[in-house]
Scaffold this active site. Structure first.
Site, mmCIF file in Angstrom:
data_model
loop_
_atom_site.group_PDB
_atom_site.id
_atom_site.type_symbol
_atom_site.label_atom_id
_atom_site.label_comp_id
_atom_site.label_asym_id
_atom_site.label_seq_id
_atom_site.Cartn_x
_atom_site.Cartn_y
_atom_site.Cartn_z
ATOM 1 N N GLU A 144 -7.391 0.443 -4.775
ATOM 2 C CA GLU A 144 -7.416 0.397 -3.304
ATOM 3 C C GLU A 144 -8.761 -0.087 -2.735
ATOM 4 O O GLU A 144 -8.765 -0.942 -1.836
ATOM 5 C CB GLU A 144 -7.014 1.761 -2.728
ATOM 6 C CG GLU A 144 -5.514 1.982 -2.858
ATOM 7 C CD GLU A 144 -5.082 3.424 -2.706
ATOM 8 O OE1 GLU A 144 -5.908 4.280 -2.347
ATOM 9 O OE2 GLU A 144 -3.894 3.703 -2.955
ATOM 10 N N ASP B 92 -12.411 5.887 2.315
ATOM 11 C CA ASP B 92 -11.000 5.873 2.711
ATOM 12 C C ASP B 92 -10.613 7.285 3.151
ATOM 13 O O ASP B 92 -10.355 8.163 2.330
ATOM 14 C CB ASP B 92 -10.156 5.403 1.512
ATOM 15 C CG ASP B 92 -8.684 5.234 1.868
ATOM 16 O OD1 ASP B 92 -8.273 5.709 2.947
ATOM 17 O OD2 ASP B 92 -7.958 4.628 1.061
ATOM 18 N N LYS C 107 2.641 11.144 -3.634
ATOM 19 C CA LYS C 107 1.581 10.446 -4.376
ATOM 20 C C LYS C 107 0.701 11.427 -5.157
ATOM 21 O O LYS C 107 0.204 11.113 -6.227
ATOM 22 C CB LYS C 107 0.734 9.638 -3.383
ATOM 23 C CG LYS C 107 -0.239 8.674 -4.030
ATOM 24 C CD LYS C 107 -0.761 7.721 -2.998
ATOM 25 C CE LYS C 107 -1.802 6.778 -3.548
ATOM 26 N NZ LYS C 107 -2.250 5.837 -2.520
ATOM 27 N N ASP D 54 0.881 -1.166 0.000
ATOM 28 C CA ASP D 54 0.000 0.000 0.000
ATOM 29 C C ASP D 54 0.921 1.219 0.000
ATOM 30 O O ASP D 54 1.512 1.562 1.025
ATOM 31 C CB ASP D 54 -0.888 -0.041 1.257
ATOM 32 C CG ASP D 54 -1.680 1.246 1.466
ATOM 33 O OD1 ASP D 54 -1.629 2.141 0.590
ATOM 34 O OD2 ASP D 54 -2.348 1.359 2.517
#
Ligand code: AMP
Length: 496
Positions: free
Chosen positions: A146, A168, A69, A6
């Site tokens: 994800e 999330d 990211k 992850d």
């Protein structure tokens, strides 16, 4: 061996499938399960990744990279000690760190990985993630969405059909995914949320609360002192986390500054209710983003059967209250028994186990959310990969030219959204080595969607073997982003 990774905005994790066939998080050399996704350049040659880098962040902001990211797949460059770094290179350093400690823990080489990406990541962002893995010395065997990883960790694929809402709520982002699961297939119906909303926004508000309190009591402005500010960030985050389990806490920071009267200490009580009130706007935004995403997918709340909580900030009681209130009266099942920091990595490990053949009972495939195709000379959309296609997949169609003396044809790659809206994902020009007469060319356009959801488009002149390939720049995934394609001009192609 294959591990599951992850690669998060705030923290990254690695997991593997144990000999007993269970997914397990691998601990790093500090004994931690989470490794901050922070890279600190100590000098031109030495790089530190993780907790130690995080503690340097406020002292050496010019030498520290956080939240890389968010920059993946963009032309952004980091300039450090006079050298430029791409976001893939920085992510590659994080992945190398994860690879190294996983190897130390497992006692063997880790050269392959399943890496998770947000469902809305476009082709560029996916390609950048793949590059990062290669730079770290690993082959990315699959990029996994994800929310799909989270659903895998909860074994949701065991039921025949399911409509999922995956929330999330992490350190810097809030990702919402609506997914349908049926007979081994996960379909991302819609994605939403915000790349600018997360636990760090709560930290910012609490830091301001402490800074204001010290200013009022002592006349000292801590925001001018980076070392003191780092201390405040550290302690407010701890207090925020405490308030997920207790109603009251006290922010205690000894020796935060020096006044004429001597050392200054912070001792500030904070209740959960006070924090909720200070952060009311954040929770209002959470609520409206969920509603917006459901609306945009033309669905209603009662479509949702299961809600999956992911991300450290999803532990915040007010966050859960907001979601529960929103779904009051709807018979939903909440998936919250696993550690929300870890579910994505655990799901990635399960996917790795499936690829290795060590977990057999599931067959998991993702499907394409929107049709992909090209434009013909009349301005019509010609689908090549239809919505619902299970990937990896390859499909092609044969075209010819529409005019005499034509030497080139434009391959305009499009995505067809709901209601026939066309989104351009990119185009390229196929140049012939000779002039075609009308209808002479035999041009095969091939779409290859690989197991990571990366699209490669090529055009082949079947008579000469000449091939051109496309660079796809648009978003293939979810509903966000993309450039509308209003101009339906003829690119000189006709379906054969
Ligand atoms: P992630 O991006 O999923 O790693 O989430 C990191 C964020 O979750 C950070 O902002 C943490 O402060 C926050 N977080 C972690 N644990 C908790 C907790 N128990 N309560 C509230 N926030 C938490």
């Amino acid at each position: 061996m294959i591990v599951g990774i992850d690669l998060g905005t705030t923290n990254s994790l690695v997991a593997w499938i144990t000999r007993e066939g269970r997914p397990e998080i691998i601990i790093n050399e500090r004994g931690s399960r989470l490794t901050p996704s922070v890279v600190y350049f100590k000098n031109e040659r030495q790089v530190i990744v993780g907790e130690l880098a995080r503690s340097q962040m406020l002292l050496y902001p010019q030498q520290t990279v956080v939240r890389v990211k968010r920059k993946m797949g963009t032309p952004f460059r980091y300039s450090i000690f006079g050298r430029e770094y791409t976001p893939s290179e920085i992510s590659g350093l994080i992945l190398r760190k994860l690879k190294n400690y996983a190897e130390a823990y497992l006692g063997r080489e880790v050269d392959q990985a399943v890496i998770t990406v947000p469902a809305y990541f476009d082709d560029n962002q996916r390609q950048a993630t793949i590059r990062a893995a290669y730079l770290a010395g690993m082959t990315p065997v699959k990029l996994l969405n994800e929310p799909t990883a989270a659903a895998l960790a909860y074994n949701l694929h065991a039921s025949g059909e399911n409509n999922l809402l995956v929330l999330d709520f992490g350190g810097g982002t809030f990702d919402i995914s609506l997914m349908h699961f049926s007979e081994g297939l996960f379909e991302v119906m819609a994605t939403g949320g915000s790349t600018e909303l997360g636990g760090s926004d709560i930290d910012d508000i609490l830091v301001r609360y402490v800074v204001d309190a010290v200013k009022e009591a002592e006349g000292i402005d801590l925001s001018q002192d980076p070392v003191a500010l780092q201390q405040v960030y550290f302690h407010v985050e701890r207090a925020k986390i405490d308030l997920s389990t207790v109603q009251e806490t006290t922010i205690v920071i000894p020796y935060i500054a020096l006044s004429e009267r001597g050392p200054v200490h912070v001792r500030l009580p904070l209740s959960r209710e006070r924090m909720n009130n200070l952060c009311a706007q954040i929770f209002e935004r959470v609520e409206s983003l969920i509603e917006e995403t459901i609306e945009r997918a033309h669905l209603t709340k009662d479509w949702v059967q299961t809600i999956v909580f992911v991300g450290g900030s999803s532990r915040i009681p007010r966050f859960r209250e907001v979601v529960q209130r929103l779904f009051q009266g709807v018979p939903v099942t909440f998936c919250d028994s696993l550690n929300p920091d870890e579910v994505v990595a655990l799901g990635a490990a399960i996917q790795a186990g499936i690829i290795e053949g060590r977990i057999r009972e599931v067959e998991l495939r993702d499907i394409l959310p929107h049709s992909l195709g090209v434009l013909d000379d009349q301005g019509n959309f010609v689908p090549i990969l239809e919505r619902g296609t299970v990937y990896p997949a390859v499909a092609s169609r044969l075209f010819t030219n529409t005019r005499d003396d034509q030497e080139e044809a434009i391959v305009e790659v499009l995505q067809e959204r709901d209601g026939g809206r066309l989104i351009s994902l990119g185009n390229f020009c196929f140049r012939s080595e000779r002039k075609w007469k009308r209808g002479e060319a035999n041009l095969e356009v091939v779409f290859h969607l690989d197991e990571s959801g990366v699209l490669n488009v090529s055009a082949v002149d079947l008579d000469t073997g000449r091939t051109e390939e496309a660079t796809i720049t648009g978003g293939l995934w979810g509903d966000g982003g993309g450039i509308d394609f209003p101009e339906r001009r003829g690119p000189g192609l006709e379906v054969l």
